[in-house]
Design an enzyme around this catalytic site. Structure first.
Site, PDB file in Angstrom:
ATOM      1  N   TYR A   1       0.913  -1.431   0.099  1.00 50.76           N
ATOM      2  CA  TYR A   1       0.055  -0.296  -0.065  1.00 50.76           C
ATOM      3  C   TYR A   1       1.240   0.860  -0.100  1.00 50.76           C
ATOM      4  O   TYR A   1       0.268   3.024  -0.389  1.00 50.76           O
ATOM      5  CB  TYR A   1      -0.914   0.299   0.892  1.00 50.76           C
ATOM      6  N   TYR A  15      -5.597  -0.626   9.777  1.00 45.54           N
ATOM      7  CA  TYR A  15      -5.910  -0.786   8.585  1.00 45.54           C
ATOM      8  C   TYR A  15      -6.916   0.421   8.040  1.00 45.54           C
ATOM      9  O   TYR A  15      -7.836   0.710   9.433  1.00 45.54           O
ATOM     10  CB  TYR A  15      -6.579  -1.797   7.485  1.00 45.54           C
ATOM     11  N   ASP A  49      -7.721  11.033   1.673  1.00 36.42           N
ATOM     12  CA  ASP A  49      -7.764  10.864  -0.030  1.00 36.42           C
ATOM     13  C   ASP A  49      -9.198  11.130  -0.223  1.00 36.42           C
ATOM     14  O   ASP A  49      -9.737  10.570   0.296  1.00 36.42           O
ATOM     15  CB  ASP A  49      -7.293   9.579  -0.798  1.00 36.42           C
ATOM     16  N   ASN A  65     -14.483   5.031   3.213  1.00 38.12           N
ATOM     17  CA  ASN A  65     -14.675   3.440   4.559  1.00 38.12           C
ATOM     18  C   ASN A  65     -14.035   3.901   5.743  1.00 38.12           C
ATOM     19  O   ASN A  65     -14.216   4.043   6.819  1.00 38.12           O
ATOM     20  CB  ASN A  65     -14.725   2.237   4.051  1.00 38.12           C
TER      21      ASN A  65
END
Length: 186
Positions: A15, A64, A91, A112
């Site tokens: 990531y 996460y 983001d 999320n």
């Protein structure tokens, strides 16, 4: 005065340079500029520094993205910081790449990480700094785009945008959100 600055992202090499990790990348740049060292702590990597008498605590959640609220809530309570002194760097597909927008509150807009923070903090009334990643992807390919690696053009534009974000973070902490928004929101 104490502030919690939470950069959202996902841990792990796969990531590292993805669009979804601009929160992590921005705080990494801030830490580099200030000569700070990250420590592995409960639910997050943490570091801190002072600017104009204000103590800034930086966190990169290790939960996460989809469980970012756990880390944010824990560190707000642990450090006894008011929700109004929280700034989440996230983001945003709705903004062109590198465009920055600070808001005192707002919707999760399908993100999320923000959804989880809203659930954990019981509302969307916390400041956020939205970092545009653009929406240059074919229909149905949003997840691939967001989790995709930054392209060469984006990597070239990223440092300037991150430096503006750092200025916005420090303005948020030193002159307040309203003045920071009027000074920096494009």
């Amino acid at each position: 005065m104490k502030y919690l600055i939470a950069g959202l992202g996902n841990i792990g090499a796969e990531y590292e340079l993805t669009r979804h990790n601009v929160g992590f990348l921005t705080l990494d740049r801030l830490a580099d500029v200030k000569g700070l060292t990250w420590e592995s702590n409960r639910l997050a990597f943490t570091t801190s520094y002072k600017v104009k008498g204000r103590q800034l605590f930086l966190i990169k959640p290790t939960t996460y993205m989809n469980l970012s609220g756990r880390a944010v809530n824990y560190w707000l309570k642990e450090l006894k910081i008011e929700k109004s002194n929280l700034l989440v760097i996230v983001d945003d597909l709705a903004l062109p790449f590198g465009k920055l927008r600070m808001r005192p509150k707002g919707s999760a807009a399908g993100h999320n990480g923000l959804k989880n923070i809203e659930e954990t903090l019981n509302g969307s009334d916390y400041p956020r700094l939205r970092f545009g990643i653009g929406d240059d992807f074919p229909k149905g390919r949003q997840v691939e785009y967001v989790l995709g690696r930054l392209g060469n053009r984006e990597l070239n534009e990223l440092p300037e945008a991150m430096d503006r974000a750092i200025d916005m973070i420090e303005a948020f902490c030193t002159v307040g959100i309203n003045q920071a928004m009027s000074q920096f929101n494009q």
